[in-house]
Design an enzyme around this catalytic site. Structure first.
Site, short mmCIF file in Angstrom:
data_model
loop_
_atom_site.label_atom_id
_atom_site.label_comp_id
_atom_site.label_asym_id
_atom_site.label_seq_id
_atom_site.Cartn_x
_atom_site.Cartn_y
_atom_site.Cartn_z
N ASP A 31 0.85 -1.19 0.00
CA ASP A 31 0.00 0.00 0.00
C ASP A 31 0.88 1.24 0.00
OD1 ASP A 31 -3.22 0.52 0.97
OD2 ASP A 31 -1.81 2.20 1.12
N HIS A 101 -10.16 -5.18 -3.21
CA HIS A 101 -8.82 -5.47 -2.71
C HIS A 101 -8.91 -5.93 -1.27
CE1 HIS A 101 -9.81 -1.19 -2.59
NE2 HIS A 101 -9.24 -1.14 -1.40
P1 5GP Z 1 -9.84 1.30 0.34
O1 5GP Z 1 -10.09 2.49 1.20
O2 5GP Z 1 -10.44 1.45 -1.03
O3 5GP Z 1 -10.20 0.01 1.01
O4 5GP Z 1 -8.26 1.23 0.18
C1 5GP Z 1 -7.57 1.75 -0.91
C2 5GP Z 1 -6.10 1.63 -0.57
O5 5GP Z 1 -5.36 1.80 -1.77
C3 5GP Z 1 -5.61 2.70 0.41
O6 5GP Z 1 -5.05 2.07 1.55
C4 5GP Z 1 -4.60 3.50 -0.40
O7 5GP Z 1 -3.49 3.93 0.38
C5 5GP Z 1 -4.19 2.52 -1.48
N1 5GP Z 1 -3.78 3.13 -2.73
C6 5GP Z 1 -4.48 4.07 -3.43
N2 5GP Z 1 -3.83 4.41 -4.56
C7 5GP Z 1 -2.70 3.65 -4.57
C8 5GP Z 1 -1.61 3.55 -5.52
O8 5GP Z 1 -1.57 4.20 -6.55
N3 5GP Z 1 -0.63 2.67 -5.21
C9 5GP Z 1 -0.65 1.89 -4.08
N4 5GP Z 1 0.37 1.06 -3.88
N5 5GP Z 1 -1.66 1.96 -3.18
C10 5GP Z 1 -2.67 2.84 -3.43
#
Ligand code: 5GP
Length: 117
Positions: A31, A101
């Protein structure tokens, strides 16, 4: 129709990410904004926007998320102490990226599962 996110570009290696595992069904990468010493996202290579969009046809792929999580947890050295596997869905779940994810979080005690509001 499902709209691609930045995660599709990560899967295709069109943008950089610290990919720790990839096979024909799933990809796992660190992440960008880690919430714990180990914070890895494990995602299906197929675009499934939310947990609401999962079908029986996805069961093999979604099972792979768990076997890969267990494998990575061992590799990261956090399997015995433990870790948390988490998937957010839509607004109330706090989902930010609409390509499902599994978050693999560990490396420290993670505290209570939910923040009290
Ligand atoms: P959600 O809130 O959708 O469950 O989690 C999305 C996750 O994706 C977050 O923890 C955020 O930090 C991560 N994330 C968002 N954009 C990117 C990216 O471009 N690269 C990586 N490695 N992680 C990302």
């Amino acid at each position: 129709m499902a709209v691609e996110t930045i995660f599709s570009k990560i899967i295709r290696k069109e943008i950089p990410a610290d990919i720790v595992y990839q096979d024909e069904l799933v990809t796992a990468f660190r992440d960008i904004n880690p919430q714990a010493p180990t914070h890895i996202l494990i995602i299906p290579n197929k675009l499934i926007p939310t947990a609401n969009d999962v079908t029986e046809a996805d069961e093999t792929t979604l099972g792979r998320l768990f076997t890969v999580a267990a494998r990575i947890a061992k590799e990261e050295g956090i399997a015995e102490d433990g870790y948390r596997l988490m998937m957010n869905c839509n607004r109330h779940g706090g989902q930010e990226v609409y390509h499902i994810h599994m978050h693999l979080l560990g490396g420290r005690p993670l505290g209570p599962m939910l923040l009290r509001q």
